[in-house]
Design a protein around this motif. Structure first.
Motif, PDB file in Angstrom:
ATOM      1  N   SER A 110       0.828  -1.211   0.000  1.00  0.00           N
ATOM      2  CA  SER A 110       0.000   0.000   0.000  1.00  0.00           C
ATOM      3  C   SER A 110       0.861   1.259   0.000  1.00  0.00           C
ATOM      4  O   SER A 110       0.362   2.362  -0.243  1.00  0.00           O
ATOM      5  N   VAL A 111       2.147   1.095   0.263  1.00  0.00           N
ATOM      6  CA  VAL A 111       3.069   2.229   0.322  1.00  0.00           C
ATOM      7  C   VAL A 111       3.963   2.272  -0.914  1.00  0.00           C
ATOM      8  O   VAL A 111       4.223   3.340  -1.476  1.00  0.00           O
ATOM      9  N   ALA A 112       4.436   1.096  -1.326  1.00  0.00           N
ATOM     10  CA  ALA A 112       5.276   0.992  -2.526  1.00  0.00           C
ATOM     11  C   ALA A 112       4.363   0.961  -3.745  1.00  0.00           C
ATOM     12  O   ALA A 112       3.752  -0.063  -4.060  1.00  0.00           O
ATOM     13  N   LYS A 113       4.265   2.085  -4.441  1.00  0.00           N
ATOM     14  CA  LYS A 113       3.262   2.265  -5.492  1.00  0.00           C
ATOM     15  C   LYS A 113       3.654   1.677  -6.848  1.00  0.00           C
ATOM     16  O   LYS A 113       2.823   1.572  -7.739  1.00  0.00           O
ATOM     17  N   ASN A 114       4.937   1.327  -7.020  1.00  0.00           N
ATOM     18  CA  ASN A 114       5.381   0.771  -8.303  1.00  0.00           C
ATOM     19  C   ASN A 114       6.604  -0.108  -8.080  1.00  0.00           C
ATOM     20  O   ASN A 114       7.076  -0.257  -6.942  1.00  0.00           O
ATOM     21  N   ASP A 115       7.124  -0.688  -9.150  1.00  0.00           N
ATOM     22  CA  ASP A 115       8.270  -1.602  -9.037  1.00  0.00           C
ATOM     23  C   ASP A 115       9.503  -0.910  -8.475  1.00  0.00           C
ATOM     24  O   ASP A 115      10.267  -1.506  -7.705  1.00  0.00           O
ATOM     25  N   ASP A 116       9.723   0.352  -8.857  1.00  0.00           N
ATOM     26  CA  ASP A 116      10.892   1.080  -8.381  1.00  0.00           C
ATOM     27  C   ASP A 116      10.827   1.296  -6.870  1.00  0.00           C
ATOM     28  O   ASP A 116      11.841   1.203  -6.175  1.00  0.00           O
ATOM     29  N   VAL A 121      12.577  -0.632  -1.062  1.00  0.00           N
ATOM     30  CA  VAL A 121      12.518  -1.282   0.249  1.00  0.00           C
ATOM     31  C   VAL A 121      13.246  -2.622   0.240  1.00  0.00           C
ATOM     32  O   VAL A 121      13.930  -2.984   1.200  1.00  0.00           O
ATOM     33  N   MET A 122      13.165  -3.358  -0.880  1.00  0.00           N
ATOM     34  CA  MET A 122      13.841  -4.654  -0.946  1.00  0.00           C
ATOM     35  C   MET A 122      15.363  -4.477  -0.973  1.00  0.00           C
ATOM     36  O   MET A 122      16.101  -5.223  -0.323  1.00  0.00           O
ATOM     37  N   ILE A 195      20.330   2.224  -2.291  1.00  0.00           N
ATOM     38  CA  ILE A 195      20.205   3.096  -3.466  1.00  0.00           C
ATOM     39  C   ILE A 195      21.184   2.654  -4.549  1.00  0.00           C
ATOM     40  O   ILE A 195      20.845   2.587  -5.741  1.00  0.00           O
ATOM     41  N   HIS A 196      22.401   2.325  -4.158  1.00  0.00           N
ATOM     42  CA  HIS A 196      23.393   1.851  -5.127  1.00  0.00           C
ATOM     43  C   HIS A 196      22.949   0.535  -5.773  1.00  0.00           C
ATOM     44  O   HIS A 196      23.123   0.334  -6.985  1.00  0.00           O
ATOM     45  N   LEU A 197      22.370  -0.359  -4.976  1.00  0.00           N
ATOM     46  CA  LEU A 197      21.929  -1.655  -5.502  1.00  0.00           C
ATOM     47  C   LEU A 197      20.797  -1.486  -6.511  1.00  0.00           C
ATOM     48  O   LEU A 197      20.817  -2.096  -7.586  1.00  0.00           O
ATOM     49  N   MET A 198      19.794  -0.675  -6.166  1.00  0.00           N
ATOM     50  CA  MET A 198      18.667  -0.518  -7.090  1.00  0.00           C
ATOM     51  C   MET A 198      19.101   0.218  -8.350  1.00  0.00           C
ATOM     52  O   MET A 198      18.595  -0.053  -9.439  1.00  0.00           O
ATOM     53  N   TYR A 199      20.054   1.121  -8.221  1.00  0.00           N
ATOM     54  CA  TYR A 199      20.592   1.817  -9.396  1.00  0.00           C
ATOM     55  C   TYR A 199      21.288   0.832 -10.324  1.00  0.00           C
ATOM     56  O   TYR A 199      21.062   0.833 -11.542  1.00  0.00           O
ATOM     57  N   LYS A 200      22.127  -0.046  -9.751  1.00  0.00           N
ATOM     58  CA  LYS A 200      22.836  -1.044 -10.554  1.00  0.00           C
ATOM     59  C   LYS A 200      21.871  -2.038 -11.190  1.00  0.00           C
ATOM     60  O   LYS A 200      22.146  -2.594 -12.258  1.00  0.00           O
ATOM     61  N   ALA A 201      20.732  -2.269 -10.522  1.00  0.00           N
ATOM     62  CA  ALA A 201      19.733  -3.208 -11.050  1.00  0.00           C
ATOM     63  C   ALA A 201      18.828  -2.562 -12.101  1.00  0.00           C
ATOM     64  O   ALA A 201      17.960  -3.237 -12.665  1.00  0.00           O
ATOM     65  N   GLY A 202      19.015  -1.270 -12.361  1.00  0.00           N
ATOM     66  CA  GLY A 202      18.264  -0.606 -13.419  1.00  0.00           C
ATOM     67  C   GLY A 202      16.987   0.079 -12.984  1.00  0.00           C
ATOM     68  O   GLY A 202      16.141   0.427 -13.824  1.00  0.00           O
ATOM     69  N   GLU A 207      12.613   7.367  -7.352  1.00  0.00           N
ATOM     70  CA  GLU A 207      11.420   6.807  -6.718  1.00  0.00           C
ATOM     71  C   GLU A 207      11.680   6.429  -5.259  1.00  0.00           C
ATOM     72  O   GLU A 207      10.730   6.242  -4.488  1.00  0.00           O
ATOM     73  N   ALA A 208      12.954   6.314  -4.876  1.00  0.00           N
ATOM     74  CA  ALA A 208      13.286   6.001  -3.476  1.00  0.00           C
ATOM     75  C   ALA A 208      12.797   7.122  -2.557  1.00  0.00           C
ATOM     76  O   ALA A 208      12.277   6.869  -1.465  1.00  0.00           O
ATOM     77  N   LEU A 209      12.953   8.361  -3.006  1.00  0.00           N
ATOM     78  CA  LEU A 209      12.478   9.499  -2.212  1.00  0.00           C
ATOM     79  C   LEU A 209      10.958   9.450  -2.049  1.00  0.00           C
ATOM     80  O   LEU A 209      10.432   9.695  -0.965  1.00  0.00           O
ATOM     81  N   LYS A 210      10.266   9.113  -3.138  1.00  0.00           N
ATOM     82  CA  LYS A 210       8.803   9.040  -3.082  1.00  0.00           C
ATOM     83  C   LYS A 210       8.352   7.924  -2.142  1.00  0.00           C
ATOM     84  O   LYS A 210       7.358   8.070  -1.426  1.00  0.00           O
ATOM     85  N   PHE A 211       9.092   6.798  -2.170  1.00  0.00           N
ATOM     86  CA  PHE A 211       8.724   5.704  -1.275  1.00  0.00           C
ATOM     87  C   PHE A 211       8.818   6.136   0.186  1.00  0.00           C
ATOM     88  O   PHE A 211       7.892   5.914   0.966  1.00  0.00           O
ATOM     89  N   TRP A 212       9.942   6.748   0.566  1.00  0.00           N
ATOM     90  CA  TRP A 212      10.111   7.145   1.968  1.00  0.00           C
ATOM     91  C   TRP A 212       9.186   8.286   2.344  1.00  0.00           C
ATOM     92  O   TRP A 212       8.772   8.406   3.507  1.00  0.00           O
ATOM     93  N   GLN A 213       8.816   9.115   1.375  1.00  0.00           N
ATOM     94  CA  GLN A 213       7.808  10.138   1.635  1.00  0.00           C
ATOM     95  C   GLN A 213       6.458   9.484   1.916  1.00  0.00           C
ATOM     96  O   GLN A 213       5.725   9.904   2.809  1.00  0.00           O
TER      97      GLN A 213
END
Length: 251
Positions: A110-116, A121-122, A195-202, A207-213
């Motif tokens: 309900s918080v993570a609105k998309n795959d990014d 969080v993962m 952040i580095h991991l999700m960046y490397k994964a493409g 969207e990380a900022l939006k998730f924590w917001q």
């Protein structure tokens, strides 16, 4: 008195820094072996699944596995046997145990609105495992307990009337002076590594900022000094700096 101080100094010198956190390269003091850590992670994971309602063959559960595999590919840990499971639980939470055992609660959807945002969080939870934060916390507890025992030995022989006062002060001192700040530092480090991991994964790191917001909506800011987690405003500001640094280096 001197001999007890020497014992204490020798104790800490024998348990020097044995590990480096990924990406941040922070030196860590860890007394738990990787084999012990992996065994503990496996046992805890099995116990968790036995007590949980695991969701399979749904769009959401398949998405969790897909995102997890993309992150695992860039992590490239041959000693990890990755598993990704969606568990029915209304809490907005997820975790990764040593060995790559990832559990995502349905509440986080309900918080993570998309795959990014799910990748945010993962990646954060996987970062905790990669940086061996659990083993590091266990080591901190072991050292804190050992120092308290030595303190009691000293006071017991030199000033026994102060033993109770020492225990009360030491418990408060380690909780607010060491263990809680240590937790906040690990959370911030997991944010940065994640952040580095999700960046490397493409994935889109903005969207990380939006998730924590999203996570901070409706929450009152706690007193950071008394918390194991950084405040939302602190966390978002720190993550923004990491994102800007990545974009700067990309140019």
């Amino acid at each position: 008195m001197k001999k007890y101080i020497l014992i204490l100094l020798l104790f800490f010198s024998l348990v020097g820094c044995t590990n480096k956190a990924p990406f941040t390269n922070r030196s860590q003091m860890i007394l738990i072996s990787k084999d012990q850590e992996l065994a503990l992670g496996e046992k805890s994971y099995e116990d968790t699944l036995k007590k949980s309602e695991v969701i399979t063959n749904t769009k959401e559960s398949k998405k969790i596995k897909e995102i997890g595999q993309k992150i695992a590919k860039v992590v490239n840990r041959k000693d990890y046997k990755w598993e990704f499971n969606l568990v029915k639980n209304k809490e907005k939470n997820a975790f990764c145990l040593p060995g790559g055992k990832v559990v995502v609660y349905t509440g986080i959807l309900s918080v993570a609105k998309n795959d990014d945002q799910l990748a945010t969080v993962m990646s954060h939870e996987i970062a905790h495992a990669l940086a061996r934060h659990g083993a590091e916390r266990m080591t901190t507890g072991m050292l804190a307990q050992g120092a308290q025992v030595l303190g009691n030995i000293v006071l017991g022989s030199q000033a026994p009337e102060y033993t109770n006062a020492f225990n009360a002060a030491y418990g408060l001192g380690t909780q607010y002076g060491v263990l809680l700040p240590y937790g906040r530092m690990q959370e911030s480090e997991a944010d940065e590594i994640g952040i580095h991991l999700m960046y490397k994964a493409g994935y889109n790191i903005d969207e990380a900022l939006k998730f924590w917001q999203n996570m901070s909506k409706g929450k009152k800011e706690s007193i950071e000094f008394l918390s194991t987690h950084p405040n939302s405003s602190t966390r978002i500001a720190d993550i923004s700096k990491v994102i800007q640094e990545i974009k700067k280096n990309k140019r």
